[in-house]
Design a protein around this motif. Sequence first.
Motif, PDB file in Angstrom:
ATOM      1  N   GLU A   1       0.848  -1.177   0.000  1.00  0.00           N
ATOM      2  CA  GLU A   1       0.000   0.000   0.000  1.00  0.00           C
ATOM      3  C   GLU A   1       0.889   1.234   0.000  1.00  0.00           C
ATOM      4  O   GLU A   1       1.965   1.233   0.601  1.00  0.00           O
ATOM      5  N   MET A   2       0.429   2.260  -0.691  1.00  0.00           N
ATOM      6  CA  MET A   2       1.145   3.534  -0.683  1.00  0.00           C
ATOM      7  C   MET A   2       0.153   4.624  -0.290  1.00  0.00           C
ATOM      8  O   MET A   2      -0.958   4.672  -0.805  1.00  0.00           O
ATOM      9  N   ILE A   3       0.580   5.469   0.627  1.00  0.00           N
ATOM     10  CA  ILE A   3      -0.206   6.641   1.017  1.00  0.00           C
ATOM     11  C   ILE A   3       0.595   7.859   0.600  1.00  0.00           C
ATOM     12  O   ILE A   3       1.790   7.951   0.885  1.00  0.00           O
ATOM     13  N   LEU A   4      -0.049   8.768  -0.082  1.00  0.00           N
ATOM     14  CA  LEU A   4       0.589   9.991  -0.549  1.00  0.00           C
ATOM     15  C   LEU A   4      -0.262  11.174  -0.106  1.00  0.00           C
ATOM     16  O   LEU A   4      -1.457  11.200  -0.359  1.00  0.00           O
ATOM     17  N   GLU A   5       0.370  12.128   0.573  1.00  0.00           N
ATOM     18  CA  GLU A   5      -0.312  13.347   1.006  1.00  0.00           C
ATOM     19  C   GLU A   5       0.479  14.554   0.506  1.00  0.00           C
ATOM     20  O   GLU A   5       1.701  14.585   0.628  1.00  0.00           O
ATOM     21  N   ILE A   6      -0.239  15.523  -0.073  1.00  0.00           N
ATOM     22  CA  ILE A   6       0.398  16.738  -0.566  1.00  0.00           C
ATOM     23  C   ILE A   6      -0.238  17.955   0.096  1.00  0.00           C
ATOM     24  O   ILE A   6      -1.356  17.895   0.585  1.00  0.00           O
ATOM     25  N   ASP A   7       0.493  19.075   0.108  1.00  0.00           N
ATOM     26  CA  ASP A   7      -0.045  20.316   0.669  1.00  0.00           C
ATOM     27  C   ASP A   7      -0.715  21.135  -0.434  1.00  0.00           C
ATOM     28  O   ASP A   7      -0.842  20.688  -1.580  1.00  0.00           O
ATOM     29  N   ASP A   8      -1.146  22.334  -0.098  1.00  0.00           N
ATOM     30  CA  ASP A   8      -1.824  23.210  -1.063  1.00  0.00           C
ATOM     31  C   ASP A   8      -0.941  23.595  -2.239  1.00  0.00           C
ATOM     32  O   ASP A   8      -1.438  23.945  -3.310  1.00  0.00           O
TER      33      ASP A   8
ATOM     34  N   GLU B   1       1.089  21.530  -3.666  1.00  0.00           N
ATOM     35  CA  GLU B   1       1.357  20.248  -4.321  1.00  0.00           C
ATOM     36  C   GLU B   1       2.739  19.686  -4.016  1.00  0.00           C
ATOM     37  O   GLU B   1       3.346  18.982  -4.818  1.00  0.00           O
ATOM     38  N   LYS B   2       3.251  19.985  -2.826  1.00  0.00           N
ATOM     39  CA  LYS B   2       4.508  19.424  -2.324  1.00  0.00           C
ATOM     40  C   LYS B   2       4.174  18.227  -1.432  1.00  0.00           C
ATOM     41  O   LYS B   2       3.195  18.243  -0.678  1.00  0.00           O
ATOM     42  N   ILE B   3       4.979  17.194  -1.513  1.00  0.00           N
ATOM     43  CA  ILE B   3       4.756  16.001  -0.697  1.00  0.00           C
ATOM     44  C   ILE B   3       5.022  16.316   0.770  1.00  0.00           C
ATOM     45  O   ILE B   3       6.094  16.804   1.119  1.00  0.00           O
TER      46      ILE B   3
ATOM     47  N   SER C   1       3.693   1.488  13.608  1.00  0.00           N
ATOM     48  CA  SER C   1       4.325   2.767  13.954  1.00  0.00           C
ATOM     49  C   SER C   1       5.767   2.838  13.460  1.00  0.00           C
ATOM     50  O   SER C   1       6.385   3.890  13.472  1.00  0.00           O
ATOM     51  N   ASN C   2       6.310   1.718  13.018  1.00  0.00           N
ATOM     52  CA  ASN C   2       7.685   1.661  12.515  1.00  0.00           C
ATOM     53  C   ASN C   2       7.645   1.315  11.028  1.00  0.00           C
ATOM     54  O   ASN C   2       7.460   0.162  10.659  1.00  0.00           O
ATOM     55  N   GLN C   3       7.816   2.331  10.180  1.00  0.00           N
ATOM     56  CA  GLN C   3       7.759   2.129   8.736  1.00  0.00           C
ATOM     57  C   GLN C   3       9.155   2.170   8.132  1.00  0.00           C
ATOM     58  O   GLN C   3       9.945   3.050   8.430  1.00  0.00           O
ATOM     59  N   GLN C   4       9.444   1.229   7.246  1.00  0.00           N
ATOM     60  CA  GLN C   4      10.747   1.121   6.598  1.00  0.00           C
ATOM     61  C   GLN C   4      10.900   2.134   5.464  1.00  0.00           C
ATOM     62  O   GLN C   4      11.963   2.674   5.246  1.00  0.00           O
ATOM     63  N   CYS C   5       9.817   2.398   4.766  1.00  0.00           N
ATOM     64  CA  CYS C   5       9.863   3.251   3.569  1.00  0.00           C
ATOM     65  C   CYS C   5       8.918   4.423   3.757  1.00  0.00           C
ATOM     66  O   CYS C   5       7.745   4.350   3.405  1.00  0.00           O
ATOM     67  N   ILE C   6       9.418   5.517   4.348  1.00  0.00           N
ATOM     68  CA  ILE C   6       8.558   6.647   4.676  1.00  0.00           C
ATOM     69  C   ILE C   6       9.317   7.962   4.523  1.00  0.00           C
ATOM     70  O   ILE C   6      10.494   8.063   4.831  1.00  0.00           O
ATOM     71  N   VAL C   7       8.603   8.967   4.010  1.00  0.00           N
ATOM     72  CA  VAL C   7       9.086  10.340   3.966  1.00  0.00           C
ATOM     73  C   VAL C   7       7.973  11.176   4.558  1.00  0.00           C
ATOM     74  O   VAL C   7       6.827  11.105   4.097  1.00  0.00           O
ATOM     75  N   SER C   8       8.265  11.945   5.585  1.00  0.00           N
ATOM     76  CA  SER C   8       7.244  12.755   6.221  1.00  0.00           C
ATOM     77  C   SER C   8       7.840  14.073   6.666  1.00  0.00           C
ATOM     78  O   SER C   8       8.897  14.097   7.270  1.00  0.00           O
ATOM     79  N   ARG C   9       7.155  15.141   6.328  1.00  0.00           N
ATOM     80  CA  ARG C   9       7.601  16.476   6.706  1.00  0.00           C
ATOM     81  C   ARG C   9       6.779  16.925   7.904  1.00  0.00           C
ATOM     82  O   ARG C   9       5.559  16.958   7.839  1.00  0.00           O
TER      83      ARG C   9
END
Length: 71
Positions: free
Chosen positions: A39-46, A48-50, A62-70
């Motif tokens: 599964e992939m979850i993608l969230e962008i801001d107004d 259109e930046k990830i 709670s422990n994800q191997q492949c994650i990018v979060s700002r």
Amino acid sequence: MILARCRALTHEIDRFSIPSWGARHYGFFGVYAETAVFEMILEIDDNEKIVHWVITDDVTSSNQQCIVSRA
């Protein structure tokens, strides 16, 4: 480093699905990879930046191997 961890999880990615669920600023996608379907979850801001992106086999972990979060 992040992409190396993603690659270790998925190996080759064959394709992504269209969003199975979501709204204007986020979506849930299928990731069809060499090792499994993820599964992939993608969230962008107004702008259109990830702001959040994860590929996972357990969305609730709670422990994800492949994650990018700002934050």
